[in-house]
Design a protein around this motif. Structure first.
Motif, mmCIF file in Angstrom:
data_model
loop_
_atom_site.group_PDB
_atom_site.id
_atom_site.type_symbol
_atom_site.label_atom_id
_atom_site.label_comp_id
_atom_site.label_asym_id
_atom_site.label_seq_id
_atom_site.Cartn_x
_atom_site.Cartn_y
_atom_site.Cartn_z
ATOM 1 N N VAL A 182 0.850 -1.062 0.037
ATOM 2 C CA VAL A 182 -0.136 0.250 0.125
ATOM 3 C C VAL A 182 0.862 1.091 0.375
ATOM 4 N N ALA A 183 0.264 1.897 -0.901
ATOM 5 C CA ALA A 183 1.474 3.390 -1.287
ATOM 6 C C ALA A 183 0.369 4.188 -0.441
ATOM 7 N N MET A 184 0.678 5.182 0.701
ATOM 8 C CA MET A 184 0.014 6.904 0.967
ATOM 9 C C MET A 184 1.174 7.371 0.051
ATOM 10 N N VAL A 185 0.228 8.278 -0.330
ATOM 11 C CA VAL A 185 0.740 9.319 -1.181
ATOM 12 C C VAL A 185 0.439 10.735 -0.548
ATOM 13 N N GLY A 186 0.540 12.028 -0.617
ATOM 14 C CA GLY A 186 0.359 13.696 0.065
ATOM 15 C C GLY A 186 0.379 14.045 1.220
ATOM 16 N N ASP A 187 -0.133 14.633 1.634
ATOM 17 C CA ASP A 187 -0.333 15.042 3.296
ATOM 18 C C ASP A 187 -0.558 14.527 4.353
ATOM 19 N N LEU A 188 1.202 13.359 4.697
ATOM 20 C CA LEU A 188 0.705 12.761 5.213
ATOM 21 C C LEU A 188 0.988 13.076 7.078
ATOM 22 N N ARG A 189 1.591 14.613 7.010
ATOM 23 C CA ARG A 189 1.975 15.286 8.314
ATOM 24 C C ARG A 189 0.420 15.458 8.911
ATOM 25 N N PHE A 190 -0.610 15.702 8.439
ATOM 26 C CA PHE A 190 -1.283 16.752 8.125
ATOM 27 C C PHE A 190 -2.923 15.761 7.827
ATOM 28 N N GLY A 191 -2.837 15.032 7.454
ATOM 29 C CA GLY A 191 -4.259 13.965 6.855
ATOM 30 C C GLY A 191 -4.146 13.289 8.019
ATOM 31 N N ARG A 192 -5.220 13.260 8.541
ATOM 32 C CA ARG A 192 -5.351 12.170 10.102
ATOM 33 C C ARG A 192 -6.596 11.403 8.929
ATOM 34 N N THR A 193 -6.981 10.898 7.701
ATOM 35 C CA THR A 193 -7.273 9.499 7.274
ATOM 36 C C THR A 193 -6.257 9.140 7.354
ATOM 37 N N VAL A 194 -4.932 9.706 6.954
ATOM 38 C CA VAL A 194 -3.880 8.752 6.421
ATOM 39 C C VAL A 194 -3.183 8.031 7.557
ATOM 40 N N HIS A 195 -3.586 8.566 8.841
ATOM 41 C CA HIS A 195 -2.521 8.492 10.123
ATOM 42 C C HIS A 195 -3.949 7.488 10.774
ATOM 43 N N SER A 196 -5.293 7.393 10.559
ATOM 44 C CA SER A 196 -6.331 6.273 10.932
ATOM 45 C C SER A 196 -6.112 5.471 9.661
ATOM 46 N N LEU A 197 -5.968 4.804 8.554
ATOM 47 C CA LEU A 197 -5.466 3.657 7.849
ATOM 48 C C LEU A 197 -4.688 3.224 7.852
ATOM 49 N N ARG A 217 5.836 15.098 5.868
ATOM 50 C CA ARG A 217 6.165 13.475 5.778
ATOM 51 C C ARG A 217 5.357 13.166 7.329
ATOM 52 N N LEU A 218 5.344 11.679 6.910
ATOM 53 C CA LEU A 218 3.981 10.996 8.424
ATOM 54 C C LEU A 218 4.940 11.598 9.715
ATOM 55 N N PRO A 219 4.590 11.174 10.217
ATOM 56 C CA PRO A 219 5.126 12.059 11.518
ATOM 57 C C PRO A 219 5.686 10.638 12.553
ATOM 58 N N MET A 220 6.561 11.045 13.287
ATOM 59 C CA MET A 220 7.870 10.218 13.480
ATOM 60 C C MET A 220 7.306 9.417 14.509
ATOM 61 N N ALA A 221 6.359 9.566 15.422
ATOM 62 C CA ALA A 221 6.132 8.564 16.594
ATOM 63 C C ALA A 221 4.856 7.907 15.716
ATOM 64 N N LEU A 222 4.805 7.960 13.940
ATOM 65 C CA LEU A 222 3.735 6.788 13.502
ATOM 66 C C LEU A 222 4.719 5.827 12.723
ATOM 67 N N MET A 223 5.342 6.838 12.327
ATOM 68 C CA MET A 223 6.760 5.837 11.630
ATOM 69 C C MET A 223 7.415 4.815 12.862
ATOM 70 N N ASN A 224 7.407 5.323 13.411
ATOM 71 C CA ASN A 224 8.544 4.679 14.621
ATOM 72 C C ASN A 224 7.244 3.288 15.183
ATOM 73 N N GLU A 225 6.564 3.326 15.614
ATOM 74 C CA GLU A 225 5.205 2.261 15.497
ATOM 75 C C GLU A 225 5.991 1.441 14.903
ATOM 76 N N LEU A 226 5.650 1.607 13.054
ATOM 77 C CA LEU A 226 5.206 0.737 12.304
ATOM 78 C C LEU A 226 6.719 0.489 12.177
ATOM 79 N N ILE A 227 7.921 0.598 12.557
ATOM 80 C CA ILE A 227 9.290 0.372 12.258
ATOM 81 C C ILE A 227 9.412 -0.772 13.682
ATOM 82 N N ASP A 228 9.396 -0.103 15.166
ATOM 83 C CA ASP A 228 8.570 -1.021 15.738
ATOM 84 C C ASP A 228 8.267 -2.601 15.814
#
Ligand code: NCD
Length: 332
Positions: A182-197, A217-228
């Motif tokens: 799944v590729a997400m494109v665009g406003d990954l910082r403010f886009g709440r739909t991106v955060h929830s999906l 860019r996607l918020p760092m905390a969310l990115m770290n969670e994905l990596i963890d």
């Protein structure tokens, strides 16, 4: 909120034998975050969603929520989310108090607090859907309310019902979720739909790609969670790097209303556009999605491309919200 709220007056556990196990624990609960949905709950909601779709196709509507009232309180603009909640309630025979187009004409403009507005609306209704510009507003409303509160977008925080319909659309278009890229494109910082999906997809065996300008860019905390969690994930500035392998391309609007500095918005607003040339690189079975509204990110010429799923996605929103309202109101 981890307790069951006041059930609607028509709900009778003994009569209908609707227990927690029947509806996977959604009855009488607030819906504030996608974190409340594990894979079992998602499977349950999606099964009900297919039934709602079938029912609407056969007979248009039913009386499942007859006698129930939904208060729809929107402090931010909306077309799809408000209309689909209203349509969902009406197709299930319920009524709606729509405060969606002019909160400025309500007592909010007189300075009424959110908790007081909520405590008032629940005197007339059995469930409240709230959209509000501040993160945490739906939690605050849920704490004030006796009836269940459903978060329809809290600022740049979450938009759980959009993520449910997005995930349902992926399942419906591609037949599975595990194994997808799944590729997400665009406003990954403010886009709440991106955060929830993103948070929902974490529960599946997927690999994720994030395409944005540096600023968004996607918020760092969310990115770290994905990596963890060991989810394969990559960031890039270039759609061309991800399009060939993607099963889903989830495109989003740059969220103009979240920028405090308009020159920053101007710098990133035309960052990308999905055109027939871009789509020529994509798989023949890729799904092109967008929560909408779009403001130039997807060339309308692509609307006739069978891979363009965004208007089917809109319709799915109504079916998912029908399933969710029925579950929350204990009439699943
Ligand atoms: C989204 C939202 O409000 O977050 N729209 C929607 O609910 N379908 C996306 C957006 O406004 O860009």
């Amino acid at each position: 909120m981890d307790y069951v709220k006041t059930l609607p007056r028509l709900f009778d556990i003994e009569d209908t034998a609707m227990t927690e196990t029947h509806n996977n624990g959604l009855t009488g609960r607030d819906v504030l975050s996608v974190d409340q949905f594990d894979r079992d709950k998602l499977a349950y909601i999606f099964q009900r969603t297919y039934e709602m779709r079938e029912m609407v196709a056969q007979v248009g509507g039913c009386d499942l929520l007859k006698g129930h009232v939904l208060a729809c309180l929107f402090y931010e603009p909306s077309t799809r989310t408000s209309a689909s909640f209203i349509a969902a309630m009406e197709r299930l025979g319920g009524g709606v108090i729509p405060i969606t187009q002019g909160v400025q004409f309500s007592s909010v403009s007189k300075g009424e607090s959110l908790p007081d507005t909520i405590r008032t609306l629940e005197q007339y209704s059995d469930v409240i859907v709230l959209r509000h510009p501040e993160i945490g507003s739906s939690k605050m409303a849920a704490e004030a309310a006796i009836v269940p509160v459903i978060n329809a977008g809290d600022g740049t925080g979450e938009h759980p019902t959009q993520a449910l319909l997005d995930l349902f659309t992926i399942l419906d278009e591609l037949g599975r979720i595990d194994g997808l890229k799944v590729a997400m494109v665009g406003d990954l910082r403010f886009g709440r739909t991106v955060h929830s999906l993103t948070r929902l997809l974490m529960q599946y065996d997927v690999s994720l790609r994030y395409v944005s300008p540096e600023l968004l860019r996607l918020p760092m905390a969310l990115m770290n969670e994905l990596i963890d969690r060991g989810i394969p994930v990559r960031e890039t500035h270039d759609v061309a790097e991800v399009i060939e392998n993607a099963d889903v391309l989830y495109v989003t609007r740059v969220q103009k209303e979240r920028f405090s500095d308009p020159t920053q918005y101007d710098e990133v607003k035309d960052f990308f556009r999905i055109t027939p040339e871009v789509m020529a690189q994509a798989k023949s079975k890729m799904t092109l999605m967008h929560p909408l509204p779009r403001v130039g990110e997807i060339d309308p010429v692509l609307d006739s491309d069978p891979r363009a799923a965004y208007f089917r996605q809109v319709k799915n929103g109504m079916f998912v919200r029908m399933a969710l309202l029925a579950a929350v109101l204990g009439r699943a």
